[in-house]
Design an enzyme around this catalytic site. Sequence first.
Site, mmCIF file in Angstrom:
data_model
loop_
_atom_site.group_PDB
_atom_site.id
_atom_site.type_symbol
_atom_site.label_atom_id
_atom_site.label_comp_id
_atom_site.label_asym_id
_atom_site.label_seq_id
_atom_site.Cartn_x
_atom_site.Cartn_y
_atom_site.Cartn_z
ATOM 1 N N SER A 69 0.835 -1.262 0.184
ATOM 2 C CA SER A 69 -0.137 -0.061 -0.013
ATOM 3 C C SER A 69 0.836 1.364 0.059
ATOM 4 C CB SER A 69 -0.893 0.088 1.108
ATOM 5 O OG SER A 69 -1.529 -1.379 1.303
HETATM 6 N N1 SAH Z 1 -0.625 -5.244 3.948
HETATM 7 C C1 SAH Z 1 0.324 -5.264 2.711
HETATM 8 C C2 SAH Z 1 -0.584 -4.979 1.469
HETATM 9 C C3 SAH Z 1 -1.692 -6.107 1.300
HETATM 10 S S1 SAH Z 1 -2.052 -6.190 -0.402
HETATM 11 C C4 SAH Z 1 1.489 -4.557 3.084
HETATM 12 O O1 SAH Z 1 1.609 -3.749 3.919
HETATM 13 O O2 SAH Z 1 2.205 -4.888 1.790
HETATM 14 C C5 SAH Z 1 -3.651 -7.233 0.010
HETATM 15 C C6 SAH Z 1 -3.209 -8.536 0.499
HETATM 16 O O3 SAH Z 1 -4.465 -9.412 0.915
HETATM 17 C C7 SAH Z 1 -2.519 -9.438 -0.902
HETATM 18 O O4 SAH Z 1 -1.273 -9.876 -0.451
HETATM 19 C C8 SAH Z 1 -3.451 -10.760 -0.829
HETATM 20 O O5 SAH Z 1 -2.941 -11.936 -1.296
HETATM 21 C C9 SAH Z 1 -3.983 -10.735 0.501
HETATM 22 N N2 SAH Z 1 -5.552 -11.341 0.680
HETATM 23 C C10 SAH Z 1 -6.390 -11.259 -0.331
HETATM 24 N N3 SAH Z 1 -7.520 -12.025 0.058
HETATM 25 C C11 SAH Z 1 -7.050 -12.520 1.279
HETATM 26 C C12 SAH Z 1 -8.026 -13.760 2.244
HETATM 27 N N4 SAH Z 1 -9.060 -14.017 1.943
HETATM 28 N N5 SAH Z 1 -7.070 -14.013 3.300
HETATM 29 C C13 SAH Z 1 -5.586 -13.441 3.461
HETATM 30 N N6 SAH Z 1 -5.080 -12.707 2.864
HETATM 31 C C14 SAH Z 1 -5.615 -12.120 1.372
#
Ligand code: SAH
Length: 221
Positions: A69
Amino acid sequence: MTDNRAPQDEDTAERKMRFLFALRSRGVTDQRVLAAMERIDRGAFVRGIFADRAYDDMPLPIACGQTISQPSVVGLMTQALEVSPRDKVLEVGTGSGYQAAVLSLLARRVYTVDRHRRLVREAEEVFARLNLTNITARTADGSFGLPEQAPFDRILVTAAAEDPPGPLLAQMRIGAIMVLPVGQSDTVQSLIRVRRTETGFEYEELRAVRFVPLVEGLAQE
Ligand code: SAH
């Protein structure tokens, strides 16, 4: 007066100042949050060709087609979560691990889950390198939360669901706060804050955001 710093140190200091300035100018004013974001090197969480953009206030691609993000969004979400040093926090969506690392300086314990095994493994490597010992990362479908560690004081979701997932609401302690983006994944979503009270849940809309979707089930890698 002469400046005795090596040119490289100068660059680092200047970069850091620009990074913090961007956070402040976009509304991140909480001193604890700013201090945590000053300490956690975002560069450690960005690999490959985008590494030199790590200190710019923009989202960047990471492995598995996901994104780290934008720093100001990380700051605003962290600030909205009102984390205190005694809190047990759940993050859904480990991604690069950057958000979990920032939370780990503010909370007692952070659990972070991602549906991509590879992202969890790579994030764990960075946590170990930075000596962040109060983070536990797991490969799991975060829409079910992490029942074995519930209830949580704070929950932060960094992928967008259409509505707040029921299991996450159920895993909030009374007094807990959850911050999450909601809405259709291909349009603008709203960041909302949910507070659990003695009698129910209070919802508040914070701002428009854009996140990758919360996807059900574990990923292939
Ligand atoms: N917080 C992260 C950015 C997240 S991007 C950072 O600091 O870099 C969103 C993430 O959510 C992705 O890696 C994706 O794989 C994950 N995601 C999506 N659906 C999900 C689910 N049902 N359970 C766990 N993770 C999930």
